[in-house]
Design an enzyme around this catalytic site. Sequence first.
Site, mmCIF file in Angstrom:
data_model
loop_
_atom_site.group_PDB
_atom_site.id
_atom_site.type_symbol
_atom_site.label_atom_id
_atom_site.label_comp_id
_atom_site.label_asym_id
_atom_site.label_seq_id
_atom_site.Cartn_x
_atom_site.Cartn_y
_atom_site.Cartn_z
ATOM 1 N N SER A 124 0.692 -0.722 0.234
ATOM 2 C CA SER A 124 -0.026 -0.673 0.042
ATOM 3 C C SER A 124 0.667 1.700 0.019
ATOM 4 O O SER A 124 1.720 1.278 0.761
ATOM 5 C CB SER A 124 -0.689 -0.023 1.646
ATOM 6 O OG SER A 124 -1.348 1.201 1.503
ATOM 7 N N TYR A 149 -2.336 0.126 10.197
ATOM 8 C CA TYR A 149 -2.089 -0.708 8.628
ATOM 9 C C TYR A 149 -0.940 -0.843 7.791
ATOM 10 O O TYR A 149 -0.457 -1.656 7.846
ATOM 11 C CB TYR A 149 -3.611 -0.446 8.276
ATOM 12 C CG TYR A 149 -3.381 -0.207 6.001
ATOM 13 C CD1 TYR A 149 -3.906 -2.168 6.341
ATOM 14 C CD2 TYR A 149 -2.900 0.058 5.999
ATOM 15 C CE1 TYR A 149 -4.143 -2.143 5.488
ATOM 16 C CE2 TYR A 149 -3.627 -0.182 4.536
ATOM 17 C CZ TYR A 149 -3.838 -1.322 3.853
ATOM 18 O OH TYR A 149 -3.631 -1.581 2.991
#
Length: 313
Positions: A124, A149
């Site tokens: 990501s 995350y």
Amino acid sequence: MSILVTGGAGFIGSHVIQALQSLGHSVVNIDEVNDYYYPEYKRENLALLDKHPFYEIDFCDAAAVDEVFSQHQFDCIVHLGARAGIRPSLVQPDLYTKVNVFGTTVLLNAAIKYHVPQFIFGSSSSVYGNTTPLPFNELAAVHDPVSPYAATKLAAEQIARSYHEQYGLATTILRFFTVYGERGRPDMAPYLFTEAVLTGQSIKKFGDGSSSRDYTYIADIVAGIVAAVQRPFPFEIINLGNHQAVSLNEFISTLEQITGKTAQLEQLPPQSGDVDHTLADITKAQKLLGYKPITSLSVGLERFVDWYYKERL
Ligand SMILES: NC(=O)c1ccc[n+]([C@@H]2O[C@H](COP(=O)([O-])OP(=O)(O)OC[C@H]3O[C@@H](n4cnc5c(N)ncnc54)[C@H](O)[C@@H]3O)[C@@H](O)[C@H]2O)c1
């Protein structure tokens, strides 16, 4: 090729499976179909796929994963399954660590044990945090993740790197930038904002609207993932973005133009865990993968809104 896709009931995974199947690859899918968002949406995604071996298991369960690998000889693993929300990771960092770090390690262990030659990991843009200069380049030293995350994605990248070093596993880390499009995740801004505008509810607008994202249309991301499957490298980290910074204010006005409706805004302070800006340097993806995103936000968002009208209203 024989390809294992994890997270194949999800947004990106289901599109990737469709693309791989249409190219004649045989795909095996692992997805636990969890309730992070509506499982019925994931079952609808699964129903769109050509028949394929589907294992509804948790990839943190090493014995269950071993059982799958003992039944198939894979040429490549495309690991897209994850806990993927930034804000929920602030509430459940332990779960995010288990699934995104430990779960990735389980799959890497299986890759080594069963001599799978290639591993692709869906990472990501969030790993770049708030301190990397724009546009984000893969050579930037990343060590300031803003959310659990992002930290789990970074940790998983580094574990994959160590498996490459130790065992020679050919590994491509793909860093996706805000993916949107048909079957998009209902917890993400493009979906939430479209839903609010079309149903006459107010959009929760966090911050003054100057924050920006490199919104990337699903078909462009899928083309990049498929190219990565077809072109194995010993070890590479590659951004997949659109290379267009769109501010939150611009995003909302584009949505208003497409829908012909005026957004009602609920002004809220900036959200903890979010980065301020993302923008991909895609030079490396262009060079190594022939990656060329072709979908502008207005075109991609119009397709998403059409899909939303048909499937969600
Ligand atoms: N959508 C984006 O904008 C975006 C951006 C950057 C990175 N990513 C990454 O891309 C990947 C796919 O994201 P997505 O948007 O399609 O998310 P998604 O939530 O739609 O798909 C993830 C899938 O993984 C499955 N899953 C989760 N934990 C599992 C487990 N323990 N065992 C088996 N299956 C499990 C879920 O049921 C889900 O179907 C993720 O790794 C995510 O972190 C997505």
